[in-house]
Design a protein around this motif. Structure first.
Motif, short mmCIF file in Angstrom:
data_model
loop_
_atom_site.label_atom_id
_atom_site.label_comp_id
_atom_site.label_asym_id
_atom_site.label_seq_id
_atom_site.Cartn_x
_atom_site.Cartn_y
_atom_site.Cartn_z
N MET A 6 20.34 46.42 52.04
CA MET A 6 19.79 47.51 52.83
C MET A 6 19.24 46.94 54.14
O MET A 6 18.50 45.96 54.13
CB MET A 6 18.67 48.19 52.04
N THR A 7 19.64 47.52 55.25
CA THR A 7 19.12 47.16 56.58
C THR A 7 18.81 48.45 57.31
O THR A 7 19.70 49.30 57.45
CB THR A 7 20.17 46.38 57.41
N SER A 8 17.60 48.61 57.79
CA SER A 8 17.21 49.80 58.58
C SER A 8 17.60 51.11 57.88
O SER A 8 18.15 52.02 58.50
CB SER A 8 17.85 49.76 59.97
N ASN A 9 17.36 51.19 56.56
CA ASN A 9 17.66 52.38 55.76
C ASN A 9 19.16 52.68 55.66
O ASN A 9 19.54 53.82 55.39
CB ASN A 9 16.90 53.60 56.25
N ILE A 10 20.00 51.68 55.91
CA ILE A 10 21.44 51.84 55.72
C ILE A 10 21.87 50.81 54.67
O ILE A 10 21.62 49.62 54.83
CB ILE A 10 22.20 51.65 57.04
N LYS A 11 22.46 51.31 53.60
CA LYS A 11 22.85 50.44 52.49
C LYS A 11 24.34 50.18 52.54
O LYS A 11 25.15 51.11 52.64
CB LYS A 11 22.49 51.11 51.16
N VAL A 12 24.69 48.90 52.49
CA VAL A 12 26.10 48.50 52.45
C VAL A 12 26.35 47.88 51.07
O VAL A 12 25.66 46.94 50.68
CB VAL A 12 26.44 47.48 53.56
N SER A 13 27.32 48.43 50.35
CA SER A 13 27.67 47.92 49.02
C SER A 13 29.13 47.49 49.02
O SER A 13 29.98 48.17 49.62
CB SER A 13 27.46 48.99 47.95
N VAL A 14 29.41 46.37 48.36
CA VAL A 14 30.76 45.81 48.32
C VAL A 14 31.14 45.52 46.87
O VAL A 14 30.34 44.95 46.12
CB VAL A 14 30.85 44.49 49.12
N ILE A 15 32.35 45.90 46.50
CA ILE A 15 32.91 45.52 45.20
C ILE A 15 34.21 44.77 45.47
O ILE A 15 35.22 45.38 45.84
CB ILE A 15 33.18 46.75 44.31
N PRO A 16 34.19 43.43 45.32
CA PRO A 16 35.41 42.65 45.53
C PRO A 16 36.24 42.58 44.24
O PRO A 16 35.71 42.70 43.14
CB PRO A 16 34.88 41.27 45.90
N GLU A 17 37.54 42.39 44.41
CA GLU A 17 38.44 42.32 43.27
C GLU A 17 39.62 41.43 43.62
O GLU A 17 40.19 41.54 44.71
CB GLU A 17 38.92 43.75 42.98
N TYR A 18 39.98 40.55 42.70
CA TYR A 18 41.14 39.68 42.91
C TYR A 18 42.40 40.52 42.74
O TYR A 18 42.55 41.28 41.79
CB TYR A 18 41.11 38.53 41.90
N ASP A 19 43.34 40.40 43.67
CA ASP A 19 44.58 41.16 43.66
C ASP A 19 45.72 40.26 43.19
O ASP A 19 46.43 39.68 44.01
CB ASP A 19 44.83 41.71 45.07
N SER A 20 45.87 40.16 41.88
CA SER A 20 46.86 39.23 41.32
C SER A 20 48.30 39.63 41.66
O SER A 20 49.17 38.78 41.81
CB SER A 20 46.69 39.11 39.80
N LYS A 21 48.55 40.94 41.84
CA LYS A 21 49.90 41.41 42.14
C LYS A 21 50.42 40.89 43.49
O LYS A 21 51.60 40.68 43.66
CB LYS A 21 49.94 42.93 42.16
N ASN A 22 49.52 40.75 44.45
CA ASN A 22 49.92 40.32 45.78
C ASN A 22 49.57 38.87 46.09
O ASN A 22 49.70 38.43 47.23
CB ASN A 22 49.29 41.25 46.83
N SER A 23 49.13 38.15 45.07
CA SER A 23 48.76 36.74 45.25
C SER A 23 49.87 35.83 44.73
O SER A 23 50.55 36.16 43.76
CB SER A 23 47.47 36.45 44.48
N TYR A 24 50.01 34.70 45.42
CA TYR A 24 51.01 33.71 45.03
C TYR A 24 50.33 32.34 45.03
O TYR A 24 50.40 31.59 46.02
CB TYR A 24 52.20 33.74 46.00
N PRO A 25 49.64 32.02 43.92
CA PRO A 25 48.89 30.75 43.86
C PRO A 25 49.73 29.52 44.17
O PRO A 25 49.25 28.59 44.80
CB PRO A 25 48.37 30.72 42.42
N SER A 26 51.02 29.54 43.78
CA SER A 26 51.88 28.39 44.05
C SER A 26 52.09 28.18 45.55
O SER A 26 52.45 27.09 45.99
CB SER A 26 53.22 28.54 43.34
N GLU A 27 51.86 29.23 46.33
CA GLU A 27 51.99 29.15 47.80
C GLU A 27 50.63 29.16 48.50
O GLU A 27 50.55 29.40 49.70
CB GLU A 27 52.83 30.33 48.30
N ASN A 28 49.56 28.94 47.71
CA ASN A 28 48.19 28.98 48.25
C ASN A 28 47.89 30.30 48.95
O ASN A 28 47.29 30.34 50.02
CB ASN A 28 47.92 27.81 49.21
N ARG A 29 48.30 31.41 48.32
CA ARG A 29 48.02 32.76 48.83
C ARG A 29 47.26 33.53 47.76
O ARG A 29 47.86 33.99 46.78
CB ARG A 29 49.31 33.52 49.16
#
Length: 129
Positions: A6-29
């Motif tokens: 909360m900053t100056s009565n404005i609340k910012v909320s974030v929910i992160p999520e790993y996107d395995s469908k679009n990730s390619y770990p073998s290519e460091n993506r």
């Protein structure tokens, strides 16, 4: 997991999520989606003008991203209203975090001020198991 600040009565909320469908770990993506909600609990309407992100990718360091608005918009958020959107980011290591700031305008006084985007962790499933 949700991260909020909360900053100056404005609340910012974030929910992160790993996107395995679009990730390619073998290519460091490793792709992460994040949902953001900006809640105006203040007593004046606001407009999101700019965003500034600090993205940390373990082993690769920091990247700063600065741009106008969010997802191509400069939304106005009335009193007791919220604006939600989602975006994504790609890391090369699969582990990192993001934090940032929005430049916001008070629509009554036309004054600009910054609000914080909370730091949130990015951890790919591949590495968290």
């Amino acid at each position: 997991m949700m991260f909020s600040k909360m900053t100056s009565n404005i609340k910012v909320s974030v929910i992160p999520e790993y996107d395995s469908k679009n990730s390619y770990p073998s290519e460091n993506r490793y792709v992460f989606k994040y949902n953001i909600t900006i809640e105006n609990d203040g007593n004046f309407p606001i407009k999101i003008l700019k965003r500034k992100w600090l993205i940390f990718d373990v082993g690769f360091g920091y990247t700063e991203i600065i741009g106008d608005g969010v997802i191509g918009l400069t939304p106005e958020i009335s009193i007791n209203e919220n604006f939600a959107y989602f975006s994504n980011v790609m890391l090369r290591s699969g582990v990192g975090n993001m934090s940032g700031k929005y430049l916001v305008r008070n629509m009554e006084t036309q004054e600009n001020f910054e609000i914080d985007i909370p730091k949130f962790n990015l951890l790919s499933e591949v590495l968290s198991n």
